[in-house]
Design an enzyme around this catalytic site. Sequence first.
Site, PDB file in Angstrom:
ATOM      1  N   ARG A  43       0.820  -1.209   0.000  1.00  0.00           N
ATOM      2  CA  ARG A  43       0.000   0.000   0.000  1.00  0.00           C
ATOM      3  C   ARG A  43       0.857   1.264   0.000  1.00  0.00           C
ATOM      4  NH1 ARG A  43      -3.897   0.333  -2.352  1.00  0.00           N
ATOM      5  NH2 ARG A  43      -2.765   2.052  -3.299  1.00  0.00           N
ATOM      6  N   LYS A  47       2.364  24.883  -3.322  1.00  0.00           N
ATOM      7  CA  LYS A  47       1.097  24.288  -2.875  1.00  0.00           C
ATOM      8  C   LYS A  47       1.193  22.767  -2.955  1.00  0.00           C
ATOM      9  CE  LYS A  47      -1.533  28.376  -4.211  1.00  0.00           C
ATOM     10  NZ  LYS A  47      -2.549  28.965  -5.102  1.00  0.00           N
ATOM     11  N   LYS A  86       4.863  39.261  -2.094  1.00  0.00           N
ATOM     12  CA  LYS A  86       3.451  39.047  -2.367  1.00  0.00           C
ATOM     13  C   LYS A  86       2.611  40.175  -1.768  1.00  0.00           C
ATOM     14  CE  LYS A  86       2.015  34.745  -2.266  1.00  0.00           C
ATOM     15  NZ  LYS A  86       1.847  34.461  -3.715  1.00  0.00           N
ATOM     16  N   ASP A 127      -0.779  38.134 -10.879  1.00  0.00           N
ATOM     17  CA  ASP A 127      -1.576  37.203 -10.085  1.00  0.00           C
ATOM     18  C   ASP A 127      -3.069  37.430 -10.291  1.00  0.00           C
ATOM     19  OD1 ASP A 127      -1.833  35.151  -8.019  1.00  0.00           O
ATOM     20  OD2 ASP A 127      -2.596  36.767  -6.758  1.00  0.00           O
ATOM     21  N   GLU A 170       4.713  40.323  -6.861  1.00  0.00           N
ATOM     22  CA  GLU A 170       3.356  39.988  -7.276  1.00  0.00           C
ATOM     23  C   GLU A 170       2.583  41.278  -7.542  1.00  0.00           C
ATOM     24  OE1 GLU A 170       0.977  36.784  -5.181  1.00  0.00           O
ATOM     25  OE2 GLU A 170      -0.125  38.575  -4.547  1.00  0.00           O
TER      26      GLU A 170
END
Length: 295
Positions: A109, A144, A176, A227, A206
């Site tokens: 598994r 991510k 960002k 973005d 960004e």
Amino acid sequence: MSRCPGGPPPFPFSSPQVRAIVEAALEEDIGRRDLTTAIVLAPGLWASGRVVAQGTFVVAGVALVGMVCRRLDDRVAVEEVTEDGQEVFAGQEIVRLVGPASTILAGERTALNFLQRLSGIATLTRRFVRAVEGTGVAIADTRKTSPGMRLLEKYATAVGGALNHRLGLDDGILIKDNHILLAGGVRAAVERAREAAPWGMKVQVECSGEAQVEEALAAGADAILLDNVTPATAQELVALVGKRAEVEISGGVSLENVAQYAAAKPQRISVGALTHSAPAVPIHMVVERADAPAG
């Protein structure tokens, strides 16, 4: 036979981080012991296992099957029938195993989980790469990723043909929206970054509109990240930047619209879905009795 463009990247099997991931996965699944196998199977029984594709997909993580099984028992013989980056079809063998039956069942598994997950990422990535083929635009991954799995998941995107973006926050400067807010604006954030950035490291910002793009460029940004803009807006802003900086597009990108974004001619399009939304591919293991080695 379709393979990763330029061949698959080197698998990081010697990395302590990958070994730790394998250890943690086995500990999670087996715990103190595989209780069912220990009760049901006779001691000393040997088996062969064939890891077989149940659909069409791009393989990634073949070496992990051997890593998992050999971690449990180094008597397991492993034959890698396919290689990472290869496209396989239903019924095609990926890996063959021969060893103690208890080891093959205990590791089954965990080995399949790795292979299904990474192959799913490589397969989705390959679809994005093919969607922009011929445009000169690169597909890139993001941060991510599944916690603890970043090194392997970014390896899988590379197998699919994508560029690896930052491995972590220590791997590059990307200013960002929250940095801009807390620093007091685009110019203030960029100027501080340029003053303190390690030599040769680019400063990326960004931006969501023309005013931010112009302010970032005036402050000396090396790269702009557009973005969550529409394809039409992306076209306008990429033209505005021209050759003054690199341009990357991110946010809201899908297989359905990635070609529209590529038409704007940025250097890169980064896609979080490569890792956070890739479905696992169908793979199973066929197990049979095998003769134990003599002696």
